[in-house]
Write an enzyme that holds these catalytic residues in place. Sequence first.
Site, PDB file in Angstrom:
ATOM      1  N   GLY A  48      10.484   0.847  -2.269  1.00 13.16           N
ATOM      2  CA  GLY A  48       9.496   1.439  -1.580  1.00 13.16           C
ATOM      3  C   GLY A  48      10.179   3.006  -0.857  1.00 13.16           C
ATOM      4  O   GLY A  48       9.127   4.036  -0.911  1.00 13.16           O
ATOM      5  N   ASP A 107       6.718  -2.146   9.117  1.00 14.23           N
ATOM      6  CA  ASP A 107       5.448  -3.008   9.161  1.00 14.23           C
ATOM      7  C   ASP A 107       5.636  -3.980  10.282  1.00 14.23           C
ATOM      8  O   ASP A 107       5.582  -3.698  11.733  1.00 14.23           O
ATOM      9  CB  ASP A 107       5.128  -3.763   7.907  1.00 14.23           C
ATOM     10  N   LYS A 135       3.807   1.117  11.678  1.00 17.87           N
ATOM     11  CA  LYS A 135       2.426   0.476  12.068  1.00 17.87           C
ATOM     12  C   LYS A 135       2.564  -0.188  13.324  1.00 17.87           C
ATOM     13  O   LYS A 135       3.045  -1.341  13.269  1.00 17.87           O
ATOM     14  CB  LYS A 135       2.000  -0.567  11.040  1.00 17.87           C
ATOM     15  N   PHE A 156      -3.676  -2.245   4.826  1.00 19.89           N
ATOM     16  CA  PHE A 156      -2.819  -2.503   3.695  1.00 19.89           C
ATOM     17  C   PHE A 156      -2.714  -1.178   2.826  1.00 19.89           C
ATOM     18  O   PHE A 156      -3.552  -0.715   2.381  1.00 19.89           O
ATOM     19  CB  PHE A 156      -3.180  -3.640   2.690  1.00 19.89           C
ATOM     20  N   ARG A 169       2.854   2.986  -6.834  1.00 19.89           N
ATOM     21  CA  ARG A 169       3.899   3.551  -6.221  1.00 19.89           C
ATOM     22  C   ARG A 169       4.117   5.141  -6.566  1.00 19.89           C
ATOM     23  O   ARG A 169       4.394   6.018  -5.876  1.00 19.89           O
ATOM     24  CB  ARG A 169       5.409   3.008  -6.657  1.00 19.89           C
TER      25      ARG A 169
END
Length: 183
Positions: A48, A107, A135, A156, A169
């Site tokens: 990521g 997250d 988040k 999401f 991505r």
Amino acid sequence: MRAAEVSSEITQVLVTEEQILAKLEEVAERVSADYEGKNLLLVGVLKGAIMVMADFSRSLRITAPMDWMAVSSYGAGTKSSGVVQIRKDLDEDLHDRHVLIVEDIIDSGLTLSWLLENFESRGAASVEVFALLRKPDAAKVEVRCKYVGFDIPNEFVVGYGLDYAEKYRNLRDVAVLAPHVYS
Ligand code: PRP
């Protein structure tokens, strides 16, 4: 690709590419000043963080070697499992290095809290975190994060390195994935 090219698969653009790049410049200014003269090592968390690492590292005004770690906490699903698995370890020795972990998103916080503890136990002089996205409403554990790009809602999200089943991505913007894509 831009969000307009996948408009039927997303519900909302949360952060545009332009906003991301402006934020990276701002954080890079701070990091360049904070780490001037220090033995800095950027650690990217695959996959990521590839986009944020590429743009952020080039915005720095100081020399910044980089290394990569691959861990997995999600599998192919959309919710954090809490299981952290090492898929690729670092090549560099962390002893006496000032480590800055570069992440795309915090997250639940489980991945980073595990990484922080792991890197500190390897003798790093310091370990800090830069996360482009966070988040707050999804946090399961508190993570010490020195540099944060954007706090976002608990949706999401995909794009700018973030995927769903390896797709999106290469989306330039960060967007909310439409539920029909994953349900
Ligand atoms: C994502 C993201 C972070 C982690 C954050 O990685 O890149 O590393 O999850 O989640 P957490 O705060 O709940 O632990 P993922 O495992 O999906 O792998 P990827 O980067 O290869 O997509």
